[in-house]
Scaffold this active site. Structure first.
Site, PDB file in Angstrom:
ATOM      1  N   GLY A  50       1.336  -0.539   0.212  1.00 15.94           N
ATOM      2  CA  GLY A  50      -0.291  -0.186  -0.057  1.00 15.94           C
ATOM      3  C   GLY A  50       0.815   0.954   0.102  1.00 15.94           C
ATOM      4  N   GLU A  51       0.811   1.932   0.884  1.00 17.93           N
ATOM      5  CA  GLU A  51       1.664   3.331   1.122  1.00 17.93           C
ATOM      6  C   GLU A  51       2.268   3.127   2.954  1.00 17.93           C
ATOM      7  OE1 GLU A  51       2.480   5.196  -2.401  1.00 17.93           O
ATOM      8  OE2 GLU A  51       3.275   5.408  -0.718  1.00 17.93           O
ATOM      9  N   SER A  52       3.225   3.222   2.732  1.00 13.26           N
ATOM     10  CA  SER A  52       3.987   3.207   3.702  1.00 13.26           C
ATOM     11  C   SER A  52       3.419   4.426   4.082  1.00 13.26           C
ATOM     12  CB  SER A  52       5.173   2.591   3.827  1.00 13.26           C
ATOM     13  OG  SER A  52       6.168   3.066   2.874  1.00 13.26           O
ATOM     14  N   CYS A  81       5.818  -5.554   0.678  1.00 11.52           N
ATOM     15  CA  CYS A  81       6.247  -4.360  -0.628  1.00 11.52           C
ATOM     16  C   CYS A  81       6.469  -2.381   0.428  1.00 11.52           C
ATOM     17  CB  CYS A  81       5.399  -3.715  -1.695  1.00 11.52           C
ATOM     18  SG  CYS A  81       5.826  -3.003  -2.509  1.00 11.52           S
ATOM     19  N   ARG A 108      12.768   3.765  -1.216  1.00 12.85           N
ATOM     20  CA  ARG A 108      11.620   3.384  -1.598  1.00 12.85           C
ATOM     21  C   ARG A 108      11.073   4.021  -3.374  1.00 12.85           C
ATOM     22  NH1 ARG A 108       7.884   7.910   0.936  1.00 12.85           N
ATOM     23  NH2 ARG A 108       6.613   7.022  -0.241  1.00 12.85           N
ATOM     24  N   ILE A 136       4.331  -3.577  -7.794  1.00 13.42           N
ATOM     25  CA  ILE A 136       4.243  -1.972  -8.055  1.00 13.42           C
ATOM     26  C   ILE A 136       5.043  -1.009  -7.209  1.00 13.42           C
ATOM     27  CG2 ILE A 136       1.885  -0.945  -7.302  1.00 13.42           C
ATOM     28  CD1 ILE A 136       0.714  -3.767  -8.149  1.00 13.42           C
ATOM     29  N   HIS A 172       4.296  -8.377  -4.551  1.00 16.99           N
ATOM     30  CA  HIS A 172       3.384  -8.644  -4.167  1.00 16.99           C
ATOM     31  C   HIS A 172       3.112 -10.696  -4.623  1.00 16.99           C
ATOM     32  CE1 HIS A 172       1.226  -4.734  -2.996  1.00 16.99           C
ATOM     33  NE2 HIS A 172       2.238  -3.943  -3.979  1.00 16.99           N
ATOM     34  N   GLU A 174       0.649 -12.645  -2.761  1.00 25.24           N
ATOM     35  CA  GLU A 174      -1.195 -12.005  -2.987  1.00 25.24           C
ATOM     36  C   GLU A 174      -2.064 -11.667  -4.397  1.00 25.24           C
ATOM     37  OE1 GLU A 174       0.977  -9.645  -2.099  1.00 25.24           O
ATOM     38  OE2 GLU A 174      -0.344  -7.870  -2.274  1.00 25.24           O
TER      39      GLU A 174
HETATM   40  N1  GLN Z   1       5.523   2.438  -3.442  1.00 23.12           N
HETATM   41  C1  GLN Z   1       4.871   1.539  -2.040  1.00 23.12           C
HETATM   42  C2  GLN Z   1       5.525   3.275  -0.220  1.00 23.12           C
HETATM   43  O1  GLN Z   1       6.625   3.114  -0.198  1.00 23.12           O
HETATM   44  C3  GLN Z   1       4.574   0.925  -1.620  1.00 23.12           C
HETATM   45  C4  GLN Z   1       4.253   0.408  -2.999  1.00 23.12           C
HETATM   46  C5  GLN Z   1       3.742  -0.981  -2.646  1.00 23.12           C
HETATM   47  O2  GLN Z   1       3.149  -1.310  -0.889  1.00 23.12           O
HETATM   48  N2  GLN Z   1       3.424  -1.528  -3.583  1.00 23.12           N
HETATM   49  O3  GLN Z   1       5.298   3.129   0.623  1.00 23.12           O
END
Ligand code: GLN
Length: 204
Positions: A50-52, A81, A108, A136, A172, A174
């Site tokens: 997701g987005e950390s 990720c 990142r 991703i 990923h 999953e």
């Molecule tokens: N770019 C996201 C981050 O820096 C990570 C991307 C992902 O979890 N697919 O958190």
């Protein structure tokens, strides 16, 4: 027969539902986790992609950060990720806070922008065919400590690692139909069940 392990999926943001489905297919009971109280009776945990940065904000606001760090320093945890970024010892590009438990340094978004997301097949230490890896906006692991075992790579860089009870993937697993990675984590959880959890079924 022993009960299947109960494995949480941090369900703040990101693709936690796909992880829950993958866990169910891999012989575990998935539990969506949104509060620190829910951590108490779990056998393991997945920190999803997701987005950390968004996850961090939520974790810090809800006082979940410290409880999560406690859990992750004693129980099996798999970060994928953004989840791998949360587990890392050090985060670059830019620097940000992390749980600091997995002895790796991550950069990142190191493989380019969203449009450059990609799918690759690579040899791995898991039994069977090449591993399909979906990237991703993936982080890149640029350093690993001596206790980190590398299970797969992209180019020269680790993409799947294990250190004691911790696992991390920069891709990923999953999002593919190959369940070998989740099964490896479920096996790690089963190998580390707490004695109480182990003996619980016999008391029934
Ligand atoms: N770019 C996201 C981050 O820096 C990570 C991307 C992902 O979890 N697919 O958190």
């Amino acid at each position: 027969m022993k009960k299947p392990p109960r494995i949480g999926v941090l369900a703040i943001q990101g693709d936690y539902a796909a992880h829950a489905a993958a866990l169910a297919e891999s012989g575990a009971i998935p539990i969506e986790v949104r509060t620190h109280e829910q951590l108490s009776d779990l056998d393991g945990l997945i920190l999803p992609g997701g987005e950390s940065t968004t996850m961090l904000k939520f974790l810090e606001r809800g006082h979940l950060f410290d409880e999560l760090r406690k859990f992750c320093s004693t129980r099996p945890v798999f970060g994928t990720c953004a989840g791998a970024i949360l587990l890392a010892r050090e985060v670059r590009n830019p620097a940000q806070r992390s749980l600091g438990l997995l002895d790796v340094v991550v950069e990142r978004n190191a493989y380019g922008r969203q449009i450059d997301s990609s799918i690759l097949f690579s040899e791995s230490k898991l039994p069977g065919e090449k591993l399909e890896m979906v990237f991703i906006r993936a982080p890149r692991i640029v350093e690993t400590g001596p206790d980190v075992e590398v299970l797969a790579r992209r180019g020269g860089h680790p993409t799947l690692v294990r250190q004691g009870k911790l696992m991390a993937a920069t891709f990923h697993p999953e999002l593919t139909s190959d369940r070998r990675v989740h099964k490896a984590f479920v096996d790690l959880v089963k190998a580390n069940l707490r004695p109480e959890a182990d003996s619980a079924p016999q008391r029934d």
